[in-house]
Write a protein that holds these residues in place. Structure first.
Motif, PDB file in Angstrom:
ATOM      1  N   SER A  52      70.754  78.141 -21.590  1.00 18.57           N
ATOM      2  CA  SER A  52      69.370  77.965 -21.142  1.00 18.57           C
ATOM      3  C   SER A  52      68.939  79.171 -20.336  1.00 18.57           C
ATOM      4  O   SER A  52      69.763  79.873 -19.746  1.00 18.57           O
ATOM      5  N   TYR A  89      76.939  76.662 -21.205  1.00 15.76           N
ATOM      6  CA  TYR A  89      77.635  75.405 -20.944  1.00 15.76           C
ATOM      7  C   TYR A  89      78.577  75.068 -22.094  1.00 15.76           C
ATOM      8  O   TYR A  89      78.308  75.409 -23.248  1.00 15.76           O
ATOM      9  N   ASP A  92      67.123  79.150 -17.605  1.00 13.56           N
ATOM     10  CA  ASP A  92      67.281  78.890 -16.176  1.00 13.56           C
ATOM     11  C   ASP A  92      67.660  77.430 -16.017  1.00 13.56           C
ATOM     12  O   ASP A  92      67.827  76.708 -17.002  1.00 13.56           O
ATOM     13  N   TYR A  94      72.382  81.076 -18.260  1.00 13.03           N
ATOM     14  CA  TYR A  94      73.143  79.847 -18.116  1.00 13.03           C
ATOM     15  C   TYR A  94      73.781  79.467 -19.444  1.00 13.03           C
ATOM     16  O   TYR A  94      73.104  79.413 -20.472  1.00 13.03           O
TER      17      TYR A  94
END
Lengths: 115, 113
Positions: free
Chosen positions: B94, B33, B96, B31
């Motif tokens: 991250s 972002y 998860d 993940y």
């Protein structure tokens, strides 16, 4: 949509004393996660503590602890024995357990630690 | 581990110019972002990715594009820069979703004049 409110733009504390930063949130979900992040002048966001909504026990990390009141949708951060290095912006954040990937942040509280 | 690295640290753009903000993580996180932080505000999600080849819009995607060709890299492209894009940009990753910590890079301060 979820919202996070930090009602204290600025707080100050004397070194070695205790301070509590407030956070409230609005959600219709029952399962979620709450976080406190610290942002020192270096800008680096650092996780301070996290709380799972399904846990009744308040999270604790050394000098940092939370008061999680699920019914009141309140998530305050208590810093004990404050140190000069605790001076920073503190952000409360919400994350849904399902669906949205995003962290929803409050506007932050600037903490000053006085020697 | 270097964690999450971002380049550049600072940049000044003229209105209408384009640029790419680079983000790399060495933690093998799926993940990733991109957030922006405007003065006096918390972070707002621009785009995110749940794995190589998969991206999705966040809260404020207009004026930006992303790609994710590898697990490690997640560049953010600004096309036709506008003054409203003046902000500090943070990349995060991250392991998860849910309870897992998001690790943040040091940020890029962008000014559009």
């Amino acid at each position: 949509a979820q919202t996070v409110t930090q009602s204290q733009p600025e707080m100050s504390v004397q070194e070695a004393e205790t301070v509590t930063l407030s956070c409230t949130y609005d959600t219709s979900e029952s399962d979620y996660y709450l976080f406190w992040y610290k942002q020192p002048p270096s800008r680096q966001m650092i996780l301070v503590i996290r709380q799972e909504a399904y846990k009744q026990q308040n999270a604790t990390e050394n000098r940092f602890s939370v008061n999680f009141q699920k019914a009141a949708k309140s998530f305050s951060l208590k810093i004990s024995d404050s140190q000069l290095g605790d001076a920073a912006m503190y952000f409360c954040a919400y994350r849904s357990a399902v669906g949205s990937e995003k962290l929803v942040f409050g506007k932050g509280t600037k903490l000053t630690v006085n020697p | 581990n270097a964690g999450v690295t971002q380049t550049p640290k600072f940049r000044i753009l003229k209105i209408g110019q384009s640029m790419t903000l680079q983000c790399t993580q060495d933690m093998n996180h799926n993940y990733m972002y991109w957030y922006r932080q405007d003065p006096g505000m918390g972070l707002k999600l621009i785009y995110y990715s749940v794995g190589a080849g998969i991206t999705d819009k966040g809260e404020v995607p207009n004026g930006y594009n992303v790609s994710r060709s590898t697990t490690e890299d997640f560049p953010l492209r600004l096309e036709l820069a506008a003054p409203s894009q003046t902000s500090v940009y943070f990349c995060a990753s991250s392991y998860d979703r849910g309870r897992y910590e998001q690790y943040f890079g040091p940020g890029t301060r962008l000014t559009v004049t």
